[in-house]
Design a protein around this motif. Structure first.
Motif, PDB file in Angstrom:
ATOM      1  N   LEU A  19       0.740  14.023  -1.866  1.00  0.00           N
ATOM      2  CA  LEU A  19       0.373  13.709  -0.312  1.00  0.00           C
ATOM      3  C   LEU A  19       0.551  15.587  -0.065  1.00  0.00           C
ATOM      4  O   LEU A  19       1.404  16.137   0.278  1.00  0.00           O
ATOM      5  CB  LEU A  19       1.098  12.733   0.926  1.00  0.00           C
TER       6      LEU A  19
ATOM      7  N   ARG B 158      -6.952   0.920  -2.118  1.00  0.00           N
ATOM      8  CA  ARG B 158      -5.088   0.353  -0.726  1.00  0.00           C
ATOM      9  C   ARG B 158      -4.663   0.728   0.359  1.00  0.00           C
ATOM     10  O   ARG B 158      -3.934   0.355   0.882  1.00  0.00           O
ATOM     11  CB  ARG B 158      -3.889   1.177  -2.416  1.00  0.00           C
ATOM     12  N   LEU B 159      -4.527   2.093   0.892  1.00  0.00           N
ATOM     13  CA  LEU B 159      -4.711   2.648   1.953  1.00  0.00           C
ATOM     14  C   LEU B 159      -5.126   2.469   2.833  1.00  0.00           C
ATOM     15  O   LEU B 159      -4.726   2.344   4.165  1.00  0.00           O
ATOM     16  CB  LEU B 159      -4.965   3.996   2.256  1.00  0.00           C
ATOM     17  N   ARG B 160      -6.383   1.329   2.419  1.00  0.00           N
ATOM     18  CA  ARG B 160      -6.738   1.185   4.074  1.00  0.00           C
ATOM     19  C   ARG B 160      -6.468  -0.399   4.842  1.00  0.00           C
ATOM     20  O   ARG B 160      -6.046  -0.118   6.208  1.00  0.00           O
ATOM     21  CB  ARG B 160      -8.476  -0.074   3.549  1.00  0.00           C
TER      22      ARG B 160
ATOM     23  N   ASP C 229      -7.314   4.338  -4.276  1.00  0.00           N
ATOM     24  CA  ASP C 229      -6.604   4.589  -3.546  1.00  0.00           C
ATOM     25  C   ASP C 229      -6.594   4.146  -1.812  1.00  0.00           C
ATOM     26  O   ASP C 229      -6.111   3.955  -1.720  1.00  0.00           O
ATOM     27  CB  ASP C 229      -6.165   5.896  -3.123  1.00  0.00           C
TER      28      ASP C 229
ATOM     29  N   LEU D  72      -9.673  12.117   5.198  1.00  0.00           N
ATOM     30  CA  LEU D  72      -8.541  11.394   4.904  1.00  0.00           C
ATOM     31  C   LEU D  72      -9.445  11.496   3.403  1.00  0.00           C
ATOM     32  O   LEU D  72     -10.269  11.333   3.686  1.00  0.00           O
ATOM     33  CB  LEU D  72      -8.196  10.313   4.950  1.00  0.00           C
TER      34      LEU D  72
ATOM     35  N   ILE E  79      -3.741  12.001  -2.143  1.00  0.00           N
ATOM     36  CA  ILE E  79      -4.261  12.316  -1.081  1.00  0.00           C
ATOM     37  C   ILE E  79      -3.750  12.846   0.249  1.00  0.00           C
ATOM     38  O   ILE E  79      -2.651  13.592  -0.229  1.00  0.00           O
ATOM     39  CB  ILE E  79      -3.203  11.288  -0.640  1.00  0.00           C
TER      40      ILE E  79
ATOM     41  N   ALA F 226       0.590  -1.199  -0.293  1.00  0.00           N
ATOM     42  CA  ALA F 226       0.089   0.403  -0.436  1.00  0.00           C
ATOM     43  C   ALA F 226       0.798   1.070   0.093  1.00  0.00           C
ATOM     44  O   ALA F 226       0.537   2.360  -0.503  1.00  0.00           O
ATOM     45  CB  ALA F 226      -0.689   0.175   1.192  1.00  0.00           C
ATOM     46  N   ALA F 227       1.906   1.101   0.752  1.00  0.00           N
ATOM     47  CA  ALA F 227       2.897   2.540   1.125  1.00  0.00           C
ATOM     48  C   ALA F 227       3.793   2.617  -0.780  1.00  0.00           C
ATOM     49  O   ALA F 227       4.246   3.592  -0.594  1.00  0.00           O
ATOM     50  CB  ALA F 227       3.795   2.183   2.006  1.00  0.00           C
TER      51      ALA F 227
ATOM     52  N   LEU G 117       4.225  10.209  -2.066  1.00  0.00           N
ATOM     53  CA  LEU G 117       4.292   9.200  -1.741  1.00  0.00           C
ATOM     54  C   LEU G 117       4.827   8.299  -2.409  1.00  0.00           C
ATOM     55  O   LEU G 117       3.915   8.102  -3.285  1.00  0.00           O
ATOM     56  CB  LEU G 117       3.059   8.612  -1.416  1.00  0.00           C
TER      57      LEU G 117
ATOM     58  N   LEU H 198      -3.045   0.368   5.812  1.00  0.00           N
ATOM     59  CA  LEU H 198      -2.196   1.172   6.395  1.00  0.00           C
ATOM     60  C   LEU H 198      -2.983   1.796   8.191  1.00  0.00           C
ATOM     61  O   LEU H 198      -2.119   2.467   8.433  1.00  0.00           O
ATOM     62  CB  LEU H 198      -1.701   2.483   5.715  1.00  0.00           C
TER      63      LEU H 198
END
Length: 115
Positions: A35, A110-112, A107, A101, A71, A28-29, A50, A114
């Motif tokens: 950002l 995918r970020l979930r 995105d 957020l 983001i 995810a990162a 990022l 994190l």
């Protein structure tokens, strides 16, 4: 209230944490996205990219972000420091409106990992 230097250090620590991540968190990162992190009580915005598992090119400017990042985070200085320090849970802070957020749907998916 945390100051600008403490917020910068928190974001740099977040970047170091992301760089050391493994598995789904690392995946995810590894997004390549602009950002921004708006610190409401300091009227300050940090911006960066990022990329490759870390936050690169971290800059700060007074006021709102100059452009719309892919983001976007918005929170108080103390909440940023507490989130990175592990004293504040992102999901509960987001659910109660302490942290905002904004990102595209793909995105966010995918970020979930994190969060």
């Amino acid at each position: 209230m945390a100051d600008a230097e403490e917020c910068r250090e928190a974001l740099e620590q977040l970047s170091r944490n992301l760089a050391k991540a493994t598995g789904d968190v690392r995946k995810a990162a590894e997004l390549d996205r602009s950002l921004s992190c708006r610190i409401t009580d300091l009227d300050l915005t940090f911006t960066g990219r990022l990329r490759e598992g870390s936050i690169q090119g971290l800059d700060e400017a007074p006021g709102s972000p100059a452009g719309k990042a892919d983001i976007r985070l918005t929170m108080s200085s103390d909440d940023l420091v507490a989130l990175v320090g592990g004293r504040l849970n992102f999901a509960s802070a987001w659910a109660t409106g302490r942290v905002r957020l904004e990102a595209g749907f793909r995105d966010l998916l995918r970020l979930r990992t994190l969060l």
